[in-house]
Design a protein around this motif. Sequence first.
Motif: not given
Length: 340
Positions: A120-128
């Motif tokens: 989930r944290l990996l998914h959150l980095t994509v927009p960044l």
Amino acid sequence: GSCASGYSQMYSSPACAPNHTCGGTYFFPVAILFAIIVALAYLVLPSSSSTGKLSVVTYFYQILALLLVETTETDLWEKSLAAVFNLRVPVQPHRSTVSTSSSETVGICPVQGLTAVGNRLLHLTVPLVIFGALAGLLAVDRAIYARNGHHYTVSRRRRFLIAALSIAVLAYTTTLENTFSLLHCVHVQGEKRLFLDANIRCFQPWQGFLFVIVTLLYVAPLVMVWWQWRRRTLRLASDALYVALEVPYRTNMWYWEAVSLVRRLLIVSVYVFVSDVMVRQIVLVILCVAALLAHVAVQPFRTRFVNLFESCSLGILSVIALMNIVSHGYSVIYDVEAQR
């Protein structure tokens, strides 16, 4: 849950893979390329966003990913565009040829030791990463202008600002889903445990940062409306805000993008936090039908075609949500009959 010792979770999949098969893949180069493509798309395709077509398609695929409960997550990312519009890195899952003690694994394992929380944290980095790619493109664009001896114009900066605002709206749903999932706690033996991984106690220090993000996500629609109202009242020259958020809609419907964010907020909240499957599906049907009725009543877009397009997409989502109830009802009846 968590993978067994010696296994890691796969990207966008609950399946696990042996640690020795993880890493050394093309995942991260593809992720960077994906971020650059998304940033470029919002820079060079202003016409689609200004008419509202892109907004309609984005909302459809983002909500579709939440409604297709009967499709496995891996199949969903393979067979639809939901991955792209939910900012999942479009890596093609493959069936591992490595012999394991369990059944064959399907997916990509980018990092050894990846857990459900790490996923989930990996998914959150994509927009960044996408915003980073947009900033990099801006730097390159400014450097090219400076090298040619040209003054960097306001219109060029405004184009990047429009893209940034549009990407922020695009990232809203996936950021909600992943952040809520990392904060979803349940009672396990008298303790609050993370629903994703019951081995983790809730109220960890890193969750405090996520609470701040959730607060910002909740107030984002209100801030958007206030910002737009202030621009209209004071007649500020915020053309980028107008183009990104208001151009697709009729003049008296200037706030409808914020309404769209609220719809996303409600649907994702129900999807993540309502554990009972039947209750969740019933509430999702109510929300989908309410969105359809509200749209049909106000017809917010400027053009008749886009209003019809949105009506069809919201109607399809409502039908899918209703079919989920029927499907779940049949499965419950079948299980009851099988136990007799």
